[in-house]
Design an enzyme around this catalytic site. Structure first.
Site, PDB file in Angstrom:
ATOM      1  N   ARG A 219       0.810  -1.222   0.000  1.00  0.00           N
ATOM      2  CA  ARG A 219       0.000   0.000   0.000  1.00  0.00           C
ATOM      3  C   ARG A 219       0.840   1.267   0.000  1.00  0.00           C
ATOM      4  NH1 ARG A 219      -3.923  -1.886   4.642  1.00  0.00           N
ATOM      5  NH2 ARG A 219      -1.855  -1.940   5.499  1.00  0.00           N
TER       6      ARG A 219
ATOM      7  N   GLY B 250      13.689 -24.666   6.991  1.00  0.00           N
ATOM      8  CA  GLY B 250      14.807 -24.254   6.142  1.00  0.00           C
ATOM      9  C   GLY B 250      16.096 -24.109   6.931  1.00  0.00           C
TER      10      GLY B 250
ATOM     11  N   GLU C  97      13.046 -17.549  23.839  1.00  0.00           N
ATOM     12  CA  GLU C  97      13.445 -16.217  23.358  1.00  0.00           C
ATOM     13  C   GLU C  97      13.539 -15.296  24.562  1.00  0.00           C
ATOM     14  OE1 GLU C  97      11.886 -15.365  18.802  1.00  0.00           O
ATOM     15  OE2 GLU C  97      10.937 -14.327  20.456  1.00  0.00           O
TER      16      GLU C  97
ATOM     17  N   ASP D  50       1.652 -19.560  17.678  1.00  0.00           N
ATOM     18  CA  ASP D  50       2.757 -18.837  17.039  1.00  0.00           C
ATOM     19  C   ASP D  50       3.946 -19.747  16.726  1.00  0.00           C
ATOM     20  OD1 ASP D  50       4.140 -16.544  16.063  1.00  0.00           O
ATOM     21  OD2 ASP D  50       5.192 -16.352  17.968  1.00  0.00           O
TER      22      ASP D  50
ATOM     23  N   HIS E  64       6.517 -24.660  14.332  1.00  0.00           N
ATOM     24  CA  HIS E  64       7.965 -24.919  14.404  1.00  0.00           C
ATOM     25  C   HIS E  64       8.302 -26.138  15.289  1.00  0.00           C
ATOM     26  CE1 HIS E  64       7.963 -21.120  12.490  1.00  0.00           C
ATOM     27  NE2 HIS E  64       8.164 -20.343  13.530  1.00  0.00           N
TER      28      HIS E  64
HETATM   29  C1  BG6 Z   1       8.246 -16.682  14.025  1.00  0.00           C
HETATM   30  C2  BG6 Z   1       7.402 -16.315  15.195  1.00  0.00           C
HETATM   31  O1  BG6 Z   1       7.622 -17.683  13.267  1.00  0.00           O
HETATM   32  O2  BG6 Z   1       9.497 -17.156  14.469  1.00  0.00           O
HETATM   33  C3  BG6 Z   1       8.101 -15.304  16.079  1.00  0.00           C
HETATM   34  O3  BG6 Z   1       6.183 -15.769  14.723  1.00  0.00           O
HETATM   35  C4  BG6 Z   1       9.483 -15.778  16.440  1.00  0.00           C
HETATM   36  O4  BG6 Z   1       7.343 -15.047  17.252  1.00  0.00           O
HETATM   37  C5  BG6 Z   1      10.240 -16.201  15.195  1.00  0.00           C
HETATM   38  O5  BG6 Z   1      10.165 -14.719  17.086  1.00  0.00           O
HETATM   39  C6  BG6 Z   1      11.572 -16.804  15.548  1.00  0.00           C
HETATM   40  O6  BG6 Z   1      12.304 -17.095  14.387  1.00  0.00           O
HETATM   41  P1  BG6 Z   1      13.879 -17.293  14.454  1.00  0.00           P
HETATM   42  O7  BG6 Z   1      14.238 -17.750  13.081  1.00  0.00           O
HETATM   43  O8  BG6 Z   1      14.441 -15.959  14.822  1.00  0.00           O
HETATM   44  O9  BG6 Z   1      14.131 -18.305  15.506  1.00  0.00           O
END
Ligand code: BG6
Length: 495
Positions: free
Chosen positions: A55, A195, A230, A249, A254
């Site tokens: 946008r 990946g 995290e 999330d 993951h």
């Molecule tokens: C994302 C989540 O999929 O992965 C985030 O939505 C998270 O909340 C992130 O911080 C972490 O990715 P990476 O590659 O930094 O571990």
């Protein structure tokens, strides 16, 4: 538009990567740098264009300037890098428009026709936008004639990012509606963890090494723990996060993907159907979670490395009294012959003391151990797969300490990626984008796999919400709520 999977990169066929949501964070931080990295390694078709769509009003120059801020010279240091940046940026153009406007996408169509007047090119549509816009954009793309191009040669693939729905029903609905525009073959659902190098290595580790095969089951493995931590807060994503929470999330995607790769049977062969068939089978054997299997938490104010952080409920954009979990731990049981009785403990949290993702596989104690006279010193073998930071694989063994007499200690057989392979580990997006271009879907989530993942978490998510379960509080910068330790202890395990 016919989908023609080709597992080798055909560099002679022109390619346009259309990035919808081009001015956003994901595009700038991940997608454009990954495309540039592929460009530097000469891995893109010779005729290659990037067309950004979003946008924000801006011209090509401003767009290129914004992209440039995020490009790095990782693959080509020195002067050559500047030349490559200029050449890459010259291939980037921008169209601004509204996500639900067919007219805007007609303009995009005109731009694409201008870049490839013969209409031979392949096209990637990367939806770097919030999921509630996927359908609007898919329809607008179709109505503007961008998806089915009768009589023209190239393929079209759509890349979408999670969250794919917020429970089984909404996810199925999204899948069905998207399928009216893009076939399953054309759809690439990204889970960027797949990946990551170490995660891609899981199948190699398991299936290219004989040594793990006979010990990879309930007879030898005591428990599997997957931790995702995290030490960050929401980083400006409160609106998204509060609606989804940590389970949707990162856990449902993951962490569950890592679990599937640890638990799956060997695929018939290395192709995307067989690999995903096995993941689906493993996920379908996981018993749906109940409240008894999970712990949820939410951070309160605290400090990490001297930085003070506010509590989740005080974050900007979080509604007062929100019950959204920022932490969750769960025990998953895989009801099949290989895994019955082995607890798979998974935990994920924001606002913790560290930034770290790892898989720990603990083996049983040695039966009838002749060294049991010193039980305090004995520890079970453990395979540790460290995804990040400092990617590594290590194996904990018992060892004799050199010296007179027998004294035992634990030591690690250690493979550090940095030491073994140097620093050049590709970013997950580089690897995944290259797979999209090649048409290799092994690392993308198939619709039945997605449904199987939601099946595990949907009942407990609904229960947590219906019963308005209050998450246990934990201090920002701590290890998370104590109840997570109690959950592990129920299975005679420790995180
Ligand atoms: C994302 C989540 O999929 O992965 C985030 O939505 C998270 O909340 C992130 O911080 C972490 O990715 P990476 O590659 O930094 O571990």
């Amino acid at each position: 538009m016919g989908e023609r999977p080709s597992l080798d990169l055909d560099r002679s066929q022109p390619l346009s990567a259309v990035v919808v949501g081009a001015s956003g964070d994901l595009s700038m931080r991940k997608i454009f740098p990954a495309l540039f990295a592929l460009y530097c390694q000469d891995l893109l078709p010779r005729e290659f264009h990037v067309v950004g769509f979003s946008r924000s009003q801006m011209g090509n120059d401003a767009f290129r300037g914004r992209i440039m801020e995020h490009l790095t010279c990782r693959y080509v240091p020195g002067e050559k890098c500047g030349e490559l940046m200029d050449a890459f940026l010259a291939r980037c153009t921008y169209v601004s428009g509204n996500y639900n406007s067919v007219d805007s996408f007609r303009q995009l169509h005109t731009e694409l026709q201008h870049l490839d007047p013969q209409g031979r090119e392949n096209r990637i549509f990367y939806m770097a936008i919030p999921p509630f816009l996927f359908l609007d954009v898919a329809h607008a793309l179709a109505d503007a004639g961008l998806v089915h191009r009768d009589g023209h040669g190239g393929w079209g693939r759509v890349v979408i990012e999670k969250p794919f729905g917020s429970d089984l029903a909404s996810s199925n609905q999204l899948t069905e509606s998207m399928a009216k525009v893009f076939t399953e073959d054309q759809t690439y659902r990204i889970d960027h963890y797949l990946g990551k190098e170490v995660i891609q290595n899981l199948m190699v580790l398991r299936f290219a090494n004989l040594i793990f095969d006979p010990i990879w089951d309930r007879n030898c493995i005591h428990d599997v723990r997957i931790s995702w931590m995290e030490n960050l807060s929401l980083e400006g994503r409160a609106g998204y996060f509060d609606e989804y929470g940590i389970v949707r999330d990162v856990m449902q995607n993951h962490l569950l993907q890592m679990l599937a790769l640890v638990a799956m049977e060997p695929p018939v062969a290395l192709n995307s159907h067989y690999v995903r068939d096995e993941k689906v089978k493993a996920l379908r054997c996981v018993a749906p979670l109940t409240l008894n299997d999970v712990v949820v938490g939410q951070y309160t104010a605290g400090a990490v490395e001297g930085h003070q952080h506010s509590g989740y409920r005080e974050e900007e954009g979080v509604p007062a009294g929100s019950r959204t979990p920022t932490y969750a731990a769960a025990v998953l049981q895989i009801r099949n012959r290989r895994w019955d009785g082995v607890p798979f403990l998974i935990r994920a949290g924001k606002g913790l003391h560290t930034n770290m993702t790892e898989i720990r596989i603990r083996f049983h104690d040695v039966p009838g151990n002749i060294f049991r006279t010193s039980p305090d010193l004995l520890t079970a073998n453990e395979l540790v797969i460290r995804v990040q930071p400092n990617a590594a694989i290590s194996f904990r063994i018992m060892n004799k300490v050199p010296g007179l007499g027998i004294k035992l200690a634990q030591s690690d057989l250690d493979l550090s990626y940095e030491a073994a392979f140097g620093g050049k580990i590709p970013d997950a997006y580089e690897s995944l984008l290259l797979d999209v271009i090649k048409g290799d879907k092994s690392l993308f989530i198939r619709s039945d796999e997605l449904a199987a993942a939601w099946q595990i978490f949907t009942p407990v998510l609904h229960e947590l919400e219906a019963r308005r379960v209050e998450p246990e509080k934990y201090t920002f910068g701590s290890e998370g709520p104590p109840a997570a330790n109690a959950l592990a202890a129920r299975f005679n395990a420790r995180w």
